[in-house]
Design a protein around this motif. Structure first.
Motif, PDB file in Angstrom:
ATOM      1  N   GLU A 173      -6.117   2.519   4.318  1.00 28.44           N
ATOM      2  CA  GLU A 173      -5.182   1.886   3.405  1.00 28.44           C
ATOM      3  C   GLU A 173      -5.488   2.417   2.022  1.00 28.44           C
ATOM      4  O   GLU A 173      -6.643   2.457   1.625  1.00 28.44           O
ATOM      5  N   SER A 179      -0.691   3.918   4.402  1.00 27.04           N
ATOM      6  CA  SER A 179      -1.563   3.230   5.349  1.00 27.04           C
ATOM      7  C   SER A 179      -1.330   3.779   6.753  1.00 27.04           C
ATOM      8  O   SER A 179      -0.233   4.240   7.067  1.00 27.04           O
ATOM      9  N   ASN A 197      -5.254  -1.493   9.932  1.00 30.48           N
ATOM     10  CA  ASN A 197      -4.978  -0.154   9.434  1.00 30.48           C
ATOM     11  C   ASN A 197      -6.304   0.560   9.239  1.00 30.48           C
ATOM     12  O   ASN A 197      -7.194   0.045   8.546  1.00 30.48           O
ATOM     13  N   HIS A 213       0.846  -1.198   0.000  1.00 30.93           N
ATOM     14  CA  HIS A 213       0.000   0.000   0.000  1.00 30.93           C
ATOM     15  C   HIS A 213       0.872   1.234   0.000  1.00 30.93           C
ATOM     16  O   HIS A 213       1.784   1.350   0.813  1.00 30.93           O
TER      17      HIS A 213
END
Lengths: 462, 345
Positions: free
Chosen positions: A290, A278, A287, A275
């Motif tokens: 994200e 995040s 998370n 990602h």
């Protein structure tokens, strides 16, 4: 059980002294290479300007050198004063690289620094040799300290013994400790990062003088310095990124919980995405944000295989996970800064190649960017070091000894005393250091108007 | 090699490292302590800075090596010693910072306030380093306050009369070493003045040395056990005294290097005297002698001690080689006060 406050204050103190030490060390590692190159060019070409360059940048080096020395002693002392349980447990192995560092690196560095600094007028033929010896010592010092740190990150070549009811680490194989797979990429990555610090320092100081509209010999002086530093910056930024990747693969193999924290990966698996952004929240074990997943890149980055298996944080009990948010942010910011250094170095290099110094002077924004970049490589170096050390938590020695078990049986008052003292005394030193560095950097070199007079005719600066 | 031999060999090396550090750094610390009183102007200050400038850092590495070797070869000694002497070691650290930075920074800016501040930082810090080290080592021989349940040593228990006397003895010997070294390095009027100081300091040093020896015999009698068992060892303190007695005639004859070496010999043998008495203990407990930590107990594993011995045998001669070369190179000619640059910008 040791007092938690003593643990916390000792960690704060160790972090503070290491961060302070790490202001001076990367610059000395990086800058001395440039000084040694200048000395070599002087020896080869007999061009007085290279000698003047070595003198000027060497003077800035010297100011940092002394502070690197004094802050380094604190690091050594602290293992005994603040982490004596750690020292008892680990001394059999951990003391070896520290002692070798002193014997192999510090003596070389300090003796030849004395010869370079005080002897360069008297023995010009020793200038290049002594500068390279200092450079060798400084870089060897990094090797041994990272060997010591590498064992904490990934213990190898040891056995656990019990003596009088206490568990201790004993050395089983020195070569395994030395060839610890976790050491070498980290070493190269750290040294190259220091070259970034050194080269951007020279680039920034040079652009300061270009921005002021410097002319004549002084302009050439800074252009040559700029060119050398730019070459170093391009190479170092590129190679730092490459070695960073390999070190990441190493971390994923040897400290999977740390690698998972770098990227905020909670659920492990095969073919994990990466990602771009995040925000991990440890209390919710996920998370909360994200963004922009790139499929398979997470696995590729950590295993060199897009379908490779990466462990997630949930694969580890909560008490064995590092402080995820801190590790994620320090790691991400370091990577971001690293990419910025690469971009700005390559852009400046391309522009300089195309149009020379004039082209650079026509874009003051780039020059200003380079000037204001001076502190950023320091910050990146801190962040990288922070990612590694926070990432190791809660372990002092990964998997073998917790940080809370490592602390000395000293009183809160003692630690407060040393913490306050260090903060105060370091505070004075840092103010004096920045004042001196900026004063001399802004003043620039005192160049001869008519070059080529040779050493004896010239007023001396030290 | 019998396994019991390794801790003994390392005890000897441990002593050697501390002795070399004390001998080499005493000159810089001594000059530093007297610095504002020795130099009358900027030129003289620069000359004195050059007398120690190329060496202090390399000398201090012997301290770092002694610390590192204690850590590697005797982890238990390192852990107990450094945490028991927590406050004094941090004071020592603070003093080490300012001794180094003061020396290098004072002449960097032409401003009286700046100059004075760093010059006095250098002076006070140099004094504190040698005083704290002297007190610490006198107490190491005298015995610390710890037992099986833990450490009871504090800065105040270290400041007992014996510790203070030991500290002052080391301070005076360092002042003597510093002034003689200064006289050896510089020329002209400053050289004569340094010699004058050295003659006076010699009297004080001889007096304190003698009192310290008498005090050791009376107040730290546990140190005498080894000597009474092997009386030939009494040669060591006797030689220390003899070398100190030689300093004055050597100085009067203009043998400055000889006088400095004799002073260094006294410093070295004074420490050896203590360490010989201490053996096999590394940390002697005054309050509970049975809790004392010996070299055998504190020793790292035989493998670590063997590895470290190999490293030391390979590298120490090399280090001594180029350090000696550097000392010799810088002693090829005396520093001319008029031409000295010191650390000036």
């Amino acid at each position: 059980m040791p007092n938690q406050l003593v643990v916390d204050l000792s960690r704060l103190q160790f972090g503070l002294t290491a961060a302070f030490h790490f202001i001076f060390v990367p610059l000395t590692i990086g800058l001395i290479i440039l000084v040694a190159v200048m000395e070599t060019l002087y020896r080869r070409t007999k061009d007085e300007m290279y000698r003047e360059m070595a003198d000027f940048w060497g003077k800035l080096y010297a100011i940092n050198f002394v502070l690197g020395v004094v802050t380094g002693i604190t690091m050594e002392f602290q293992f005994g004063t603040n982490w004596s349980e750690y020292s008892k447990f680990m001394g059999d192995i951990f003391g070896i690289p520290l002692a070798i560092e002193a014997l192999l690196a510090f003596f070389l560095e300090s003796t030849f620094f004395g010869i370079w600094f005080f002897g360069r007028e008297r023995w010009p033929q020793l200038r290049a040799l002594s500068a390279w010896m200092v450079a060798l010592g400084t870089n060897l010092s990094a090797l041994w300290i990272i060997t010591a740190n590498g064992f904490m990150q990934h213990p190898v070549g040891y056995k656990i013994v019990e003596i009088d009811g206490r568990k201790l680490i004993h050395l089983e194989n020195f070569w395994e400790v030395f060839f610890n797979p976790n050491v070498w990429w980290m070493l190269v990555h750290t040294i190259l990062a220091s070259y970034i610090v050194g080269s951007f320092f020279v680039l920034g100081v040079s652009t300061y003088h270009f921005l002021k509209g410097v002319s004549g010999r002084k302009r050439e002086f800074f252009e040559r310095s700029f060119r050398l530093a730019l070459t170093m910056a391009v190479l170092a930024t590129l190679l730092t990124a490459v070695t960073g990747h390999f070190q990441g693969v190493n971390v994923a193999r040897t400290q999977p919980a740390t690698a998972a924290a770098f990227e905020g990966i909670w659920e492990g698996g095969k073919g994990v995405p990466f990602h771009l952004f995040s925000i991990p929240v440890p209390s919710q074990e996920k998370n909360i944000l994200e963004c922009c997943p790139i499929p398979y890149l997470g696995s590729l980055l950590y295993t060199n295989n897009p379908f490779g298996e990466v462990k997630g944080l949930k694969d580890f009990p909560a008490e064995d996970r590092p402080p995820v948010a801190v590790v994620t942010w320090t790691f991400r910011l370091m990577v971001g800064l690293g990419l910025y250094f690469l971009a700005v170095a390559v852009y400046a290099w391309w522009k300089y190649r195309k149009g020379g110094l004039e082209a650079l002077e026509r874009s003051p924004k780039l020059l200003k960017a380079l000037l204001y970049t001076i502190p950023l490589p320091y910050i990146a170096a801190w962040l990288g070091w922070g990612a590694a050390e926070f990432g190791r938590q809660p372990w002092a020695v990964y998997g073998l000894m917790r940080t809370s078990e490592a602390v000395s049986p000293v009183s809160v008052g003692d630690v407060v005393f040393s913490l306050v003292g260090l903060t105060f005394f370091y505070g004075v030193l840092i103010v004096a250091d920045i004042y001196l560095l900026s004063k001399f950097a802004k003043e620039g070199p005192h160049l001869e108007e008519a070059p080529g007079k040779g050493i004896s005719g010239r007023p001396v600066e030290a | 090699m019998p396994e019991q031999a390794l801790p003994v060999i390392w005890y000897v090396l441990w002593v050697v490292l501390w002795v070399v550090y004390f001998v080499l750094d005493s000159k810089t610390l001594g000059l530093g302590t007297l610095f504002p009183f020795l130099a009358r102007n900027e030129r003289e200050e620069a000359a004195l800075q050059e007398a120690v400038g190329p060496f202090w850092d390399g000398d201090e590495v012997w301290l770092i090596t002694a610390g590192g070797a204690t850590f590697a070869a005797f982890p238990l000694t390192y852990a107990v010693m450094f945490s028991a002497l927590y406050v004094p070691f941090f004071l020592l650290l603070f003093a080490l910072f300012y001794r180094a930075v003061g020396l290098e920074f004072m002449s960097k800016v032409k401003d009286p306030g700046w100059h004075n501040a760093w010059r006095w930082a250098f002076t006070v810090a140099s004094f504190l380093v040698i005083l704290l080290l002297g007190v610490a080592f006198a107490n190491l021989f005298y015995g610390l306050d710890f037992d099986a349940s833990g450490n009871k040593t504090t800065l105040f228990t270290l400041l007992n009369p014996y510790g203070i006397l030991g500290g002052l003895t080391f301070v005076t010997l360092a002042l003597l070493s510093g002034t003689i070294w200064g006289a050896f390095k510089v020329s002209g009027e400053l050289e004569k003045r340094l010699e004058g100081y050295a003659h006076t300091l010699w009297v004080v040093a001889l007096a304190l040395f003698s009192i310290y020896m008498v005090a050791t015999a009376n107040r730290a009698s546990h140190l005498l056990a080894n000597y009474n068992q092997v009386p030939v060892l009494y040669v060591i303190p006797a030689l220390a005294l003899l070398l100190l007695l030689l300093v004055k005639p050597l100085l009067s004859r203009g043998a400055q290097l000889g006088a400095w070496l004799a002073t260094s010999g006294t410093i070295a043998l004074l420490l050896v005297t203590g360490f010989v008495g201490l053996f096999p203990n590394m940390l002697y407990s005054r309050t509970a002698p049975e809790a004392s930590i010996t070299a055998y107990q504190a020793a790292a594993s035989p493998l670590t001690q063997t590895v470290m011995l190999g490293v030391a045998l390979a590298l120490v001669p090399v280090v001594i080689g180029y350090q000696f070369w550097a000392y010799k190179k810088f002693s090829e000619r005396k520093i001319d006060v008029e031409e000295a640059k010191g650390y000036g910008a």
